[in-house]
Design a protein around this motif. Structure first.
Motif, PDB file in Angstrom:
ATOM      1  N   GLY A 102       3.691  -8.270 -14.855  1.00 12.44           N
ATOM      2  CA  GLY A 102       3.983  -9.146 -13.597  1.00 12.44           C
ATOM      3  C   GLY A 102       4.006  -8.054 -12.339  1.00 12.44           C
ATOM      4  O   GLY A 102       3.497  -8.188 -11.383  1.00 12.44           O
ATOM      5  N   PRO A 103       4.968  -7.202 -12.628  1.00 16.79           N
ATOM      6  CA  PRO A 103       5.311  -6.481 -11.333  1.00 16.79           C
ATOM      7  C   PRO A 103       4.314  -5.287 -11.047  1.00 16.79           C
ATOM      8  O   PRO A 103       3.952  -4.838 -10.071  1.00 16.79           O
ATOM      9  CB  PRO A 103       6.506  -5.556 -11.486  1.00 16.79           C
ATOM     10  N   ILE A 104       3.371  -5.033 -11.800  1.00 12.09           N
ATOM     11  CA  ILE A 104       2.311  -4.113 -11.731  1.00 12.09           C
ATOM     12  C   ILE A 104       1.149  -4.489 -10.729  1.00 12.09           C
ATOM     13  O   ILE A 104       0.579  -4.024 -10.066  1.00 12.09           O
ATOM     14  CB  ILE A 104       1.622  -3.764 -13.081  1.00 12.09           C
ATOM     15  N   THR A 105       0.882  -6.091 -11.040  1.00  8.59           N
ATOM     16  CA  THR A 105      -0.087  -6.614  -9.928  1.00  8.59           C
ATOM     17  C   THR A 105       0.169  -6.509  -8.624  1.00  8.59           C
ATOM     18  O   THR A 105      -0.797  -5.872  -7.801  1.00  8.59           O
ATOM     19  CB  THR A 105      -0.327  -7.933 -10.439  1.00  8.59           C
ATOM     20  N   PRO A 106       1.392  -6.833  -7.888  1.00  4.96           N
ATOM     21  CA  PRO A 106       1.529  -6.373  -6.693  1.00  4.96           C
ATOM     22  C   PRO A 106       1.543  -5.034  -6.066  1.00  4.96           C
ATOM     23  O   PRO A 106       1.287  -4.819  -5.044  1.00  4.96           O
ATOM     24  CB  PRO A 106       2.989  -6.964  -6.540  1.00  4.96           C
ATOM     25  N   LEU A 107       1.965  -4.089  -7.389  1.00  7.01           N
ATOM     26  CA  LEU A 107       1.933  -2.482  -7.157  1.00  7.01           C
ATOM     27  C   LEU A 107       0.536  -2.368  -6.660  1.00  7.01           C
ATOM     28  O   LEU A 107       0.133  -1.578  -5.888  1.00  7.01           O
ATOM     29  CB  LEU A 107       2.534  -1.908  -7.929  1.00  7.01           C
ATOM     30  N   GLY A 108      -0.363  -2.972  -7.453  1.00  2.47           N
ATOM     31  CA  GLY A 108      -1.769  -2.555  -7.332  1.00  2.47           C
ATOM     32  C   GLY A 108      -2.429  -3.082  -5.870  1.00  2.47           C
ATOM     33  O   GLY A 108      -3.012  -2.290  -5.194  1.00  2.47           O
ATOM     34  N   GLY A 109      -1.934  -4.323  -5.810  1.00  3.81           N
ATOM     35  CA  GLY A 109      -2.248  -4.850  -4.395  1.00  3.81           C
ATOM     36  C   GLY A 109      -1.743  -3.978  -3.107  1.00  3.81           C
ATOM     37  O   GLY A 109      -2.423  -3.903  -2.224  1.00  3.81           O
ATOM     38  N   LEU A 110      -0.414  -3.485  -3.347  1.00  6.79           N
ATOM     39  CA  LEU A 110       0.193  -2.482  -2.302  1.00  6.79           C
ATOM     40  C   LEU A 110      -0.730  -1.432  -2.054  1.00  6.79           C
ATOM     41  O   LEU A 110      -1.191  -0.956  -0.983  1.00  6.79           O
ATOM     42  CB  LEU A 110       1.318  -2.439  -2.622  1.00  6.79           C
ATOM     43  N   LEU A 111      -1.248  -0.680  -3.233  1.00  9.89           N
ATOM     44  CA  LEU A 111      -2.011   0.499  -3.144  1.00  9.89           C
ATOM     45  C   LEU A 111      -3.403   0.052  -2.425  1.00  9.89           C
ATOM     46  O   LEU A 111      -4.038   0.916  -1.831  1.00  9.89           O
ATOM     47  CB  LEU A 111      -2.339   0.967  -4.615  1.00  9.89           C
ATOM     48  N   LEU A 112      -4.021  -1.134  -2.779  1.00  7.92           N
ATOM     49  CA  LEU A 112      -5.289  -1.558  -2.019  1.00  7.92           C
ATOM     50  C   LEU A 112      -5.164  -1.725  -0.599  1.00  7.92           C
ATOM     51  O   LEU A 112      -5.869  -1.302   0.147  1.00  7.92           O
ATOM     52  CB  LEU A 112      -5.628  -2.770  -2.721  1.00  7.92           C
ATOM     53  N   VAL A 113      -4.063  -2.125  -0.165  1.00 12.59           N
ATOM     54  CA  VAL A 113      -3.678  -2.284   1.097  1.00 12.59           C
ATOM     55  C   VAL A 113      -3.451  -0.829   1.960  1.00 12.59           C
ATOM     56  O   VAL A 113      -4.197  -0.633   2.918  1.00 12.59           O
ATOM     57  CB  VAL A 113      -2.251  -3.098   1.471  1.00 12.59           C
ATOM     58  N   MET A 114      -2.728  -0.060   1.220  1.00 18.29           N
ATOM     59  CA  MET A 114      -2.607   1.188   1.642  1.00 18.29           C
ATOM     60  C   MET A 114      -4.029   2.065   1.575  1.00 18.29           C
ATOM     61  O   MET A 114      -4.207   2.845   2.688  1.00 18.29           O
ATOM     62  CB  MET A 114      -1.624   2.107   0.831  1.00 18.29           C
ATOM     63  N   GLY A 115      -4.885   1.869   0.593  1.00 15.55           N
ATOM     64  CA  GLY A 115      -6.058   2.505   0.678  1.00 15.55           C
ATOM     65  C   GLY A 115      -7.028   2.010   2.099  1.00 15.55           C
ATOM     66  O   GLY A 115      -7.628   2.896   2.658  1.00 15.55           O
ATOM     67  N   TRP A 116      -6.864   0.678   2.238  1.00 14.47           N
ATOM     68  CA  TRP A 116      -7.525   0.082   3.462  1.00 14.47           C
ATOM     69  C   TRP A 116      -7.136   0.733   4.620  1.00 14.47           C
ATOM     70  O   TRP A 116      -7.760   1.061   5.828  1.00 14.47           O
ATOM     71  CB  TRP A 116      -7.504  -1.312   3.339  1.00 14.47           C
ATOM     72  N   ILE A 117      -5.649   0.673   4.648  1.00 11.78           N
ATOM     73  CA  ILE A 117      -5.203   1.527   6.142  1.00 11.78           C
ATOM     74  C   ILE A 117      -5.463   2.984   6.048  1.00 11.78           C
ATOM     75  O   ILE A 117      -5.638   3.151   7.367  1.00 11.78           O
ATOM     76  CB  ILE A 117      -3.341   0.949   5.946  1.00 11.78           C
ATOM     77  N   LEU A 118      -5.345   3.581   5.316  1.00 15.43           N
ATOM     78  CA  LEU A 118      -5.548   5.040   5.360  1.00 15.43           C
ATOM     79  C   LEU A 118      -7.188   5.133   5.674  1.00 15.43           C
ATOM     80  O   LEU A 118      -7.294   5.955   6.464  1.00 15.43           O
ATOM     81  CB  LEU A 118      -5.308   5.690   4.267  1.00 15.43           C
ATOM     82  N   LEU A 119      -7.925   4.440   5.152  1.00 17.64           N
ATOM     83  CA  LEU A 119      -9.432   4.299   5.279  1.00 17.64           C
ATOM     84  C   LEU A 119      -9.423   4.090   6.869  1.00 17.64           C
ATOM     85  O   LEU A 119     -10.296   4.626   7.675  1.00 17.64           O
ATOM     86  CB  LEU A 119     -10.185   3.485   4.509  1.00 17.64           C
ATOM     87  N   GLY A 120      -9.009   3.094   7.451  1.00 17.20           N
ATOM     88  CA  GLY A 120      -8.887   2.673   9.019  1.00 17.20           C
ATOM     89  C   GLY A 120      -8.336   3.874   9.685  1.00 17.20           C
ATOM     90  O   GLY A 120      -9.081   4.073  10.613  1.00 17.20           O
ATOM     91  N   ILE A 121      -7.178   4.427   9.300  1.00 19.86           N
ATOM     92  CA  ILE A 121      -6.789   5.561  10.063  1.00 19.86           C
ATOM     93  C   ILE A 121      -7.728   6.704  10.092  1.00 19.86           C
ATOM     94  O   ILE A 121      -7.948   7.554  11.205  1.00 19.86           O
ATOM     95  CB  ILE A 121      -5.276   5.900   9.325  1.00 19.86           C
ATOM     96  N   SER A 122      -8.447   6.873   9.069  1.00 24.58           N
ATOM     97  CA  SER A 122      -9.296   8.315   9.058  1.00 24.58           C
ATOM     98  C   SER A 122     -10.776   8.108   9.798  1.00 24.58           C
ATOM     99  O   SER A 122     -11.151   8.998  10.173  1.00 24.58           O
ATOM    100  CB  SER A 122      -9.744   8.237   7.358  1.00 24.58           C
ATOM    101  N   PHE A 123     -10.862   6.765  10.453  1.00 23.11           N
ATOM    102  CA  PHE A 123     -11.940   6.259  11.035  1.00 23.11           C
ATOM    103  C   PHE A 123     -11.587   6.758  12.467  1.00 23.11           C
ATOM    104  O   PHE A 123     -12.472   6.701  13.374  1.00 23.11           O
ATOM    105  CB  PHE A 123     -12.454   5.078  10.972  1.00 23.11           C
ATOM    106  N   LEU A 124     -10.242   6.716  12.851  1.00 26.94           N
ATOM    107  CA  LEU A 124      -9.978   6.884  14.248  1.00 26.94           C
ATOM    108  C   LEU A 124     -10.044   8.308  14.857  1.00 26.94           C
ATOM    109  O   LEU A 124     -10.216   9.277  14.414  1.00 26.94           O
ATOM    110  CB  LEU A 124      -8.185   6.508  14.405  1.00 26.94           C
TER     111      LEU A 124
END
Length: 124
Positions: A102-124
């Motif tokens: 159960g707690p692993i699912t939101p941790l995975g979701g958080l990593l996905l969000v972090m991945g997208w944010i880092l990707l966005g930052i890398s485009f700046l």
């Protein structure tokens, strides 16, 4: 790094097709409607991120730490998010829900969000 990302993308894509077919056919008889929807959510997120990783593998050079970090967040996030959902659904259908997932699912979701944010930052 490009080869790693591309290989994981194709693995996630192939497994997404297999799990999607498995869910639509074999599990349809075993799962409740709610479990089937949850399982499908795992498959969808896995396929979305397989495609994203495929594009990133061809487009990024992975010379910057932020690009590598974004890719690893997406890779690990997809694994933790989708595969924990699969485990929860399968174990629930057998009447022995693996609650530790159960707690692993939101941790995975958080990593996905972090991945997208880092990707966005890398485009700046």
């Amino acid at each position: 790094m490009e080869k790693i990302v591309l290989n994981i993308a194709t693995l996630y894509g192939a497994l997404g097709i297999i799990f999607g077919a498995f869910g639509a056919h074999a599990l349809k008889k075993v799962f409740s409607e709610e479990l089937l929807k949850s399982f499908e959510t795992g498959v969808k997120y896995q396929m979305y991120h397989a495609l994203v990783l495929l594009v990133l593998g061809f487009q990024l050079s992975f010379t910057e730490t932020i690009e590598k970090s974004a890719a690893w967040c997406l890779i690990l996030g997809t694994f933790l998010f989708s595969f924990s959902i699969y485990g929860l659904c399968l174990s629930s259908a057998k009447g022995k829900k693996l609650r530790f997932l159960g707690p692993i699912t939101p941790l995975g979701g958080l990593l996905l969000v972090m991945g997208w944010i880092l990707l966005g930052i890398s485009f700046l």
